[in-house]
Scaffold this motif. Structure first.
Motif, PDB file in Angstrom:
ATOM      1  N   PRO A  75      66.073  94.026  80.797  1.00 14.96           N
ATOM      2  CA  PRO A  75      65.916  95.436  80.994  1.00 14.96           C
ATOM      3  C   PRO A  75      65.717  96.357  79.849  1.00 14.96           C
ATOM      4  CG  PRO A  75      67.922  95.575  81.440  1.00 14.96           C
ATOM      5  CD  PRO A  75      67.886  94.215  81.900  1.00 14.96           C
ATOM      6  N   SER A  76      66.296  95.773  78.782  1.00 18.80           N
ATOM      7  CA  SER A  76      65.751  96.710  77.488  1.00 18.80           C
ATOM      8  C   SER A  76      64.658  95.966  76.762  1.00 18.80           C
ATOM      9  CB  SER A  76      67.366  96.095  76.657  1.00 18.80           C
ATOM     10  OG  SER A  76      67.119  94.520  76.722  1.00 18.80           O
ATOM     11  N   VAL A  77      63.980  94.529  77.917  1.00 18.73           N
ATOM     12  CA  VAL A  77      62.949  94.375  76.526  1.00 18.73           C
ATOM     13  C   VAL A  77      61.594  95.004  77.022  1.00 18.73           C
ATOM     14  CG1 VAL A  77      61.356  92.330  76.391  1.00 18.73           C
ATOM     15  CG2 VAL A  77      63.906  92.105  76.253  1.00 18.73           C
ATOM     16  N   ARG A  78      61.048  95.933  75.960  1.00 18.65           N
ATOM     17  CA  ARG A  78      59.401  96.351  76.497  1.00 18.65           C
ATOM     18  C   ARG A  78      58.963  95.771  77.232  1.00 18.65           C
ATOM     19  NH1 ARG A  78      57.778  98.345  71.374  1.00 18.65           N
ATOM     20  NH2 ARG A  78      55.747  98.859  72.332  1.00 18.65           N
ATOM     21  N   ARG A  79      58.576  96.180  78.978  1.00 18.49           N
ATOM     22  CA  ARG A  79      57.479  95.735  79.013  1.00 18.49           C
ATOM     23  C   ARG A  79      55.778  95.295  77.850  1.00 18.49           C
ATOM     24  NH1 ARG A  79      52.800  97.043  82.712  1.00 18.49           N
ATOM     25  NH2 ARG A  79      52.810  99.173  81.689  1.00 18.49           N
ATOM     26  N   ALA A  80      55.798  96.000  77.487  1.00 20.99           N
ATOM     27  CA  ALA A  80      54.844  96.080  76.628  1.00 20.99           C
ATOM     28  C   ALA A  80      54.638  95.093  75.741  1.00 20.99           C
ATOM     29  CB  ALA A  80      54.633  96.947  75.958  1.00 20.99           C
ATOM     30  N   VAL A  81      56.211  94.378  75.078  1.00 24.10           N
ATOM     31  CA  VAL A  81      56.630  92.953  74.084  1.00 24.10           C
ATOM     32  C   VAL A  81      56.136  92.275  75.262  1.00 24.10           C
ATOM     33  CG1 VAL A  81      59.066  91.921  73.612  1.00 24.10           C
ATOM     34  CG2 VAL A  81      57.458  94.815  72.730  1.00 24.10           C
ATOM     35  N   ARG A  82      56.703  92.060  76.825  1.00 23.17           N
ATOM     36  CA  ARG A  82      56.678  90.607  77.396  1.00 23.17           C
ATOM     37  C   ARG A  82      55.342  90.438  78.006  1.00 23.17           C
ATOM     38  NH1 ARG A  82      60.075  93.928  81.573  1.00 23.17           N
ATOM     39  NH2 ARG A  82      58.169  93.340  82.535  1.00 23.17           N
ATOM     40  N   GLU A  83      54.673  91.836  77.860  1.00 18.57           N
ATOM     41  CA  GLU A  83      52.958  91.179  78.828  1.00 18.57           C
ATOM     42  C   GLU A  83      52.134  90.595  77.026  1.00 18.57           C
ATOM     43  OE1 GLU A  83      52.737  94.193  81.458  1.00 18.57           O
ATOM     44  OE2 GLU A  83      51.158  94.207  79.783  1.00 18.57           O
ATOM     45  N   GLN A  84      52.300  90.901  76.481  1.00 20.41           N
ATOM     46  CA  GLN A  84      51.853  90.600  75.151  1.00 20.41           C
ATOM     47  C   GLN A  84      52.067  89.476  74.277  1.00 20.41           C
ATOM     48  OE1 GLN A  84      49.202  91.982  72.509  1.00 20.41           O
ATOM     49  NE2 GLN A  84      49.056  92.085  75.051  1.00 20.41           N
ATOM     50  N   LEU A  85      53.388  88.868  74.403  1.00 21.01           N
ATOM     51  CA  LEU A  85      53.990  87.451  74.170  1.00 21.01           C
ATOM     52  C   LEU A  85      53.261  86.908  75.269  1.00 21.01           C
ATOM     53  CD1 LEU A  85      57.485  87.628  73.393  1.00 21.01           C
ATOM     54  CD2 LEU A  85      56.026  86.408  72.053  1.00 21.01           C
ATOM     55  N   ALA A  86      53.325  86.944  76.396  1.00 24.29           N
ATOM     56  CA  ALA A  86      52.572  86.520  77.880  1.00 24.29           C
ATOM     57  C   ALA A  86      51.216  85.826  77.300  1.00 24.29           C
ATOM     58  CB  ALA A  86      52.748  86.801  78.823  1.00 24.29           C
ATOM     59  N   PHE A  87      50.524  86.868  77.009  1.00 21.53           N
ATOM     60  CA  PHE A  87      48.599  87.205  76.630  1.00 21.53           C
ATOM     61  C   PHE A  87      48.717  86.523  75.714  1.00 21.53           C
ATOM     62  CE2 PHE A  87      45.689  88.482  74.195  1.00 21.53           C
ATOM     63  CZ  PHE A  87      44.588  88.441  75.230  1.00 21.53           C
ATOM     64  N   LEU A  88      49.597  86.174  74.192  1.00 22.58           N
ATOM     65  CA  LEU A  88      48.583  85.709  73.421  1.00 22.58           C
ATOM     66  C   LEU A  88      49.107  84.205  73.218  1.00 22.58           C
ATOM     67  CD1 LEU A  88      50.213  88.563  70.306  1.00 22.58           C
ATOM     68  CD2 LEU A  88      47.607  87.674  71.268  1.00 22.58           C
ATOM     69  N   GLY A  89      50.725  84.139  73.832  1.00 24.74           N
ATOM     70  CA  GLY A  89      51.302  82.596  74.241  1.00 24.74           C
ATOM     71  C   GLY A  89      49.990  81.852  74.910  1.00 24.74           C
ATOM     72  N   ASP A  90      49.138  82.766  75.659  1.00 28.81           N
ATOM     73  CA  ASP A  90      48.076  82.192  76.849  1.00 28.81           C
ATOM     74  C   ASP A  90      46.655  80.962  75.819  1.00 28.81           C
ATOM     75  OD1 ASP A  90      47.368  80.962  78.692  1.00 28.81           O
ATOM     76  OD2 ASP A  90      46.098  82.796  79.296  1.00 28.81           O
ATOM     77  N   THR A  91      46.897  82.251  74.935  1.00 32.41           N
ATOM     78  CA  THR A  91      45.396  82.471  73.986  1.00 32.41           C
ATOM     79  C   THR A  91      45.228  80.957  72.924  1.00 32.41           C
ATOM     80  OG1 THR A  91      43.273  83.557  73.882  1.00 32.41           O
ATOM     81  CG2 THR A  91      45.666  83.985  72.689  1.00 32.41           C
ATOM     82  N   ASN A  92      47.077  81.287  72.936  1.00 31.42           N
ATOM     83  CA  ASN A  92      47.101  80.146  71.236  1.00 31.42           C
ATOM     84  C   ASN A  92      46.988  78.976  71.974  1.00 31.42           C
ATOM     85  OD1 ASN A  92      46.403  81.612  68.496  1.00 31.42           O
ATOM     86  ND2 ASN A  92      47.675  83.252  70.227  1.00 31.42           N
ATOM     87  N   LEU A  93      47.650  78.613  73.040  1.00 29.19           N
ATOM     88  CA  LEU A  93      47.770  77.436  73.272  1.00 29.19           C
ATOM     89  C   LEU A  93      46.583  76.017  72.801  1.00 29.19           C
ATOM     90  CD1 LEU A  93      48.534  77.683  76.884  1.00 29.19           C
ATOM     91  CD2 LEU A  93      49.835  76.905  74.867  1.00 29.19           C
ATOM     92  N   SER A  94      46.487  75.125  72.616  1.00 24.81           N
ATOM     93  CA  SER A  94      45.909  74.251  71.544  1.00 24.81           C
ATOM     94  C   SER A  94      44.475  73.918  72.462  1.00 24.81           C
ATOM     95  CB  SER A  94      46.524  72.962  71.443  1.00 24.81           C
ATOM     96  OG  SER A  94      46.851  71.853  72.015  1.00 24.81           O
ATOM     97  N   ASN A  95      44.192  73.436  73.587  1.00 25.45           N
ATOM     98  CA  ASN A  95      43.192  74.094  74.727  1.00 25.45           C
ATOM     99  C   ASN A  95      42.295  72.515  74.031  1.00 25.45           C
ATOM    100  OD1 ASN A  95      42.127  76.429  75.968  1.00 25.45           O
ATOM    101  ND2 ASN A  95      42.736  76.929  73.416  1.00 25.45           N
ATOM    102  N   ALA A  96      43.798  71.155  74.126  1.00 23.99           N
ATOM    103  CA  ALA A  96      43.052  69.624  73.619  1.00 23.99           C
ATOM    104  C   ALA A  96      42.338  69.346  74.456  1.00 23.99           C
ATOM    105  CB  ALA A  96      44.275  69.149  73.613  1.00 23.99           C
ATOM    106  N   ASP A  97      41.665  69.568  75.960  1.00 23.91           N
ATOM    107  CA  ASP A  97      40.122  69.666  76.178  1.00 23.91           C
ATOM    108  C   ASP A  97      39.972  69.527  76.298  1.00 23.91           C
ATOM    109  OD1 ASP A  97      41.801  67.587  77.995  1.00 23.91           O
ATOM    110  OD2 ASP A  97      41.902  68.864  79.293  1.00 23.91           O
ATOM    111  N   ALA A  98      39.266  71.069  75.859  1.00 26.08           N
ATOM    112  CA  ALA A  98      37.830  71.984  75.700  1.00 26.08           C
ATOM    113  C   ALA A  98      37.419  71.009  73.686  1.00 26.08           C
ATOM    114  CB  ALA A  98      38.174  72.870  74.918  1.00 26.08           C
TER     115      ALA A  98
END
Ligand SMILES: [Zn+2]
Length: 434
Positions: free
Chosen positions: A156-179
């Motif tokens: 409960p102490s972790v801000r929702r905004a922080v959580r969401e940004q971690l998920a979003f930025l983690g996703d978009t920075n994956l290396s996309n080897a196939d592409a």
């Protein structure tokens, strides 16, 4: 061939949700057309969808190019710029047999081959390899951030905004080897990995069109990129180096800050009040690191300026201020570059409308800005974006940034993919006559 010049250019922006996908079509006398696809990616849009999924967009690109692409540009490696080059959509694009694929120098596989050699960390030309190696390490961090995000949901102490940004930025920075692999192999001619000043071998592919590469600078060209590498040892870069030591179980995501991973069982009862505070700090520290990673990749974006006569069309990918500043402030001939940029007729808004990708000094220089809607030659802008994905209003990091969108819509003819609502006409376009 030499004196053939286009009579018209059309720029289409397809609604990929949060991502970029632009098609430039140059028309010549006698129904001849040449096509350049700049990026094809999304963070979330599925292959099939009610408002036109990625497969339908790929199908439209095939239709709009009559089955033949001249050039594919992948401005940088982020998911929201290249995911469409993998899988079924990637097959459709490869079948358009692009003659040439252009990517930033940081994607050159020849650099990557040596990237992990210890010598690569040395200064000098090897510095380039070191940077590339660290960009590759980002994938590891991205995977770790993605794995952490759902765990933080329980706290409960972790801000929702922080959580969401971690998920979003983690996703978009994956290396996309196939592409990445598809991009490496789909061009008929040898791929070009460009940096500031690269002369692109495109005279026959886009007759009468000049294309200037204004970014990214190489490590040698830009002290800023070097600084990012040298002076952030305690932030991302240090972590990237350490990630090699992180124990990664098969199929398990790596753990960020393994040395700080605390088992709450080890904390005595009387000190447990501190746990939420540790979790909050840990999450915010993680986000700070992932943001550095995200910006570093954005700063590998190609910045391209297309010129036909005195009409200039500017495509800066997601380049942020550090990438821009070489062309604007320190490159040889930067005053001339500034003048040419000032006369741009079209601006693809950088990084989906985030504030730090449209340097104010650049925006204020655009001479064709006008509050008058009917002003002849008024600047036209296009932003490909989706709200509530990247950044947050509460800390003024939301993308698109409202103050920038206000300025764009007041002072230019703004085309925003968020305004595309038709399920069958899922693109917007602007046209230039020469
Ligand atoms: Zn992007």
């Amino acid at each position: 061939m030499a004196d053939k010049t286009p009579t018209k250019a059309r720029i289409r922006s397809y609604n990929v949700g949060f991502g970029d996908c632009f098609l430039l079509t140059f028309s010549y006398p006698g129904d001849e057309q040449h096509h350049v696809l700049i990026d094809f990616g999304t963070t979330k849009k599925a292959d099939d969808g009610p408002e036109g999924g990625m497969l339908e967009i790929a199908g439209k690109i095939r239709e709009h190019t009559a089955g033949k692409l001249d050039i594919v540009v992948a401005t940088h490696r982020h998911t929201d710029h290249i995911s469409g080059f993998r899988g079924k959509t990637g097959e459709i694009i490869a079948a358009l047999e692009p003659e040439l694929v252009i990517q930033p120098w940081t994607e050159d596989p020849k650099l990557e081959a040596d990237a992990r050699a210890p010598a690569a960390v040395a200064a000098g030309p090897a510095g380039a390899r070191a940077l590339v190696s660290r960009l590759a390490d980002m994938h590891t961090v991205a995977v770790a951030a993605l794995a952490e995000a759902p765990k933080l949901e329980l706290s409960p102490s972790v801000r929702r905004a922080v959580r969401e940004q971690l998920a979003f930025l983690g996703d978009t920075n994956l290396s996309n080897a196939d592409a990445v692999k598809n991009l490496m192999t789909m061009g008929k001619r040898p791929a070009v990995y460009a940096n500031f000043g690269t002369q692109l071998p495109i005279a026959d592919l886009l007759p009468g069109v000049g294309v200037q590469v204004l970014g990214p600078p190489t490590v040698e060209q830009s002290a800023a990129i070097k600084r990012q590498r040298d002076e952030d040892p305690d932030e991302f870069w240090h972590l990237a180096a350490a990630s090699a030591d992180t124990t990664i179980q098969a199929g398990e995501p790596p753990i960020l800050f393994p040395q700080h991973a605390i088992s709450t069982d080890e904390i005595p009862q009387q000190a447990r009040w501190v746990i939420p505070e540790i979790e909050r700090m840990r999450s915010e520290e993680m986000l700070a690191i992932v943001r550095i990673l995200d910006s570093a990749l954005n700063n590998t974006s190609l910045i391209l300026l297309f010129e036909v006569g005195d009409t200039r069309l500017l495509f800066p990918g997601d380049a942020q201020i550090e990438n821009w500043s070489y062309a604007l402030k320190t490159a040889p001939g930067h005053e001339k570059i500034q003048q040419r940029l000032a006369s741009a007729s079209f601006y693809k808004v950088g990084h989906h409308g985030s504030l730090n990708a449209t340097p104010k000094t650049l925006w204020e220089k655009f001479e064709h800005r006008s509050n008058e809607k009917s002003a002849p030659g008024r600047l036209r802008t296009m932003v490909s974006t989706a709200a509530d994905k990247h950044g947050h209003k509460e800390d003024n990091t939301e993308v698109p940034r409202r103050t920038l969108i206000e300025a764009l819509s007041k002072e230019s003819e703004l085309h925003n993919t968020q305004d595309i609502i038709s399920p069958t006409e899922f693109w917007d376009d602007v046209e230039f006559d020469f």
